[in-house]
Scaffold this active site. Structure first.
Site, PDB file in Angstrom:
ATOM      1  N   HIS A 141      59.514  47.579  83.473  1.00  0.00           N
ATOM      2  CA  HIS A 141      59.400  49.002  83.122  1.00  0.00           C
ATOM      3  C   HIS A 141      59.363  49.261  81.610  1.00  0.00           C
ATOM      4  CE1 HIS A 141      60.034  50.066  87.278  1.00  0.00           C
ATOM      5  NE2 HIS A 141      61.273  49.634  87.306  1.00  0.00           N
TER       6      HIS A 141
HETATM    7 ZN    ZN Z   1      63.185  47.368  91.106  1.00  0.00          ZN
END
Ligand code: ZN
Length: 390
Positions: A141
């Site tokens: 992320h």
């Molecule tokens: Zn995850």
């Protein structure tokens, strides 16, 4: 062939590790403040699953390597936080650090930089003729100038970039429960990389945007398959197989980087799928069997990722190491392994029906369900409409 059993030929493999992972990061109140990589390492040891030369000590990523994706300001801020032990107020806003999601902890720069260096090393292991597992990696992320979703540096991006430097075309496969948004973002303008993420839909799960079937990227090199809450083994396998077959026939690639987050497993406290360890491993085996080989070595790098249940995570990544090296670990846990898991301070799900089995077997019961209409519709729509599959 003693006892009539065929001897499996061990695949040449590297496991990237650092003793620094024994000091839990992320403070004490965070979903990641649990033993993960060190527990996996110890569990593999309990099965006598390492041969000499297979474990590599992780190096720290250099600034030059971090700059392949991250901004100089962000790298400097991460170092400043570690050096001063304080998160400056403007860093919170600019870089999304020093909050509950991405909290301060000792080793704030060095630990993520080591995990990142380990994934780049894993890419180099592939280039040198080995499959490789960097369980501290998979921080999919992180963005160029911001931490995101517990991720500080985006090691999958840097491992893929390392392979691209050698002219390889890379397929990134992300089976973490969450959409691999940072990696998709990084390669949105790079036709040498295709990303395939199979995850919980953003209508009910982090990152709450993107990762839809229709999100194919401006170059059409992003494949996203969101699945509904409660997706179980049989549905997951059906969906994966259909898309995987299509990828194998339509996408050109020289190597696979697999993000193997374990938050799709049934007991995971943050994930909402019902996947068993053996189903997870079936996917890893399927990928290993079908990626291109060089001198008979699959061109495969496996990274860690999410996974917030230490016991099911360690059992699963033990199995990943078994798949990668071609070792069959017996399902019943040896006494040393049982003791190791019992010593973990974890009782969040002790009343759940699966809990006792976590200390008995490295595998689970299977979680079966019929393939639901919505899963069939999603997969058919993806196969019919994605530009890569036309
Ligand atoms: Zn995850």
């Amino acid at each position: 062939m003693p006892n009539g059993k065929p001897e499996l030929i061990r695949t040449s493999a590297h496991f990237i590790f650092s003793e620094r992972y024994r000091n839990h990061s992320y403070g004490s109140q965070h979903p990641l403040s649990i033993p993960r990589v060190s527990l996996t390492y110890d569990l593999i040891q309990a099965y006598a699953g390492f041969q000499s030369g297979e474990v590599l000590d992780s190096k720290m990523a250099s600034d030059k390597e971090l700059l392949w994706f991250h901004t100089p300001e962000y790298i400097a801020a991460m170092k400043n936080v570690e050096a001063t032990g304080k998160v400056q107020a403007d860093y919170r806003e600019k870089h999304n650090v020093g909050n509950y999601e991405n909290p301060y902890f000792p080793g704030f720069f060095s630990t993520p930089a080591t995990a990142t260096g380990g994934s780049i090393q894993a890419a180099e292991s592939l280039l040198n003729g080995h499959v490789a597992f960097s369980p501290a990696g998979g921080m999919h992320h992180a963005m160029p100038d911001r931490a995101n979703g517990f991720c500080f540096f985006n090691d999958p991006v840097l491992a893929i970039t390392r392979l691209c430097h050698e002219g390889l075309k890379v397929l990134y496969v992300d089976i973490d429960a969450h959409h691999g948004d940072g990696v998709e973002f990084a390669f949105r303008e790079n036709p040498a990389v295709t990303t395939f993420s199979i995850h919980m839909g953003s209508d009910y799960a982090y990152p709450f945007k993107g990762g839809q079937l229709s999100d194919v990227g401006s170059l059409g090199n992003a494949i996203n398959l969101p699945l509904p809450k409660g997706t179980a083994d049989s549905e997951y396998n059906w969906a994966f197989e259909h898309v995987w077959e299509k990828i194998l026939s339509c996408v050109e690639f020289d190597a696979v980087v697999l993000q193997a987050g374990t938050d799709i497993l049934k007991p995971d406290p943050l994930g909402k799928f019902s996947i068993s360890t053996q189903q997870f491993l079936k996917i890893v085996q399927r990928i290993k069997n079908s990626v291109p080989k060089k001198n008979n070595v699959p061109q495969l790098v496996v990274l860690g990722g999410g996974g917030y249940h230490p016991l099911s995570l360690a059992r699963c990544w033990l199995g990943v190491w078994g798949v990668l090296t071609n070792q069959v670990f017996p399902a019943p846990l040896p006494d040393e392994a049982k003791n190791l898991l019992q010593a973990v301070d974890w009782d969040m799900d002790e009343d759940e029906p699966w809990f006792d089995n976590l200390f008995i077997s490295r595998l689970d019961q299977e979680y079966l369900s019929e393939v639901g209409e919505s899963v069939i519709d999603s997969v058919e729509s993806l196969i019919e409409h994605h530009p890569l599959f036309r």
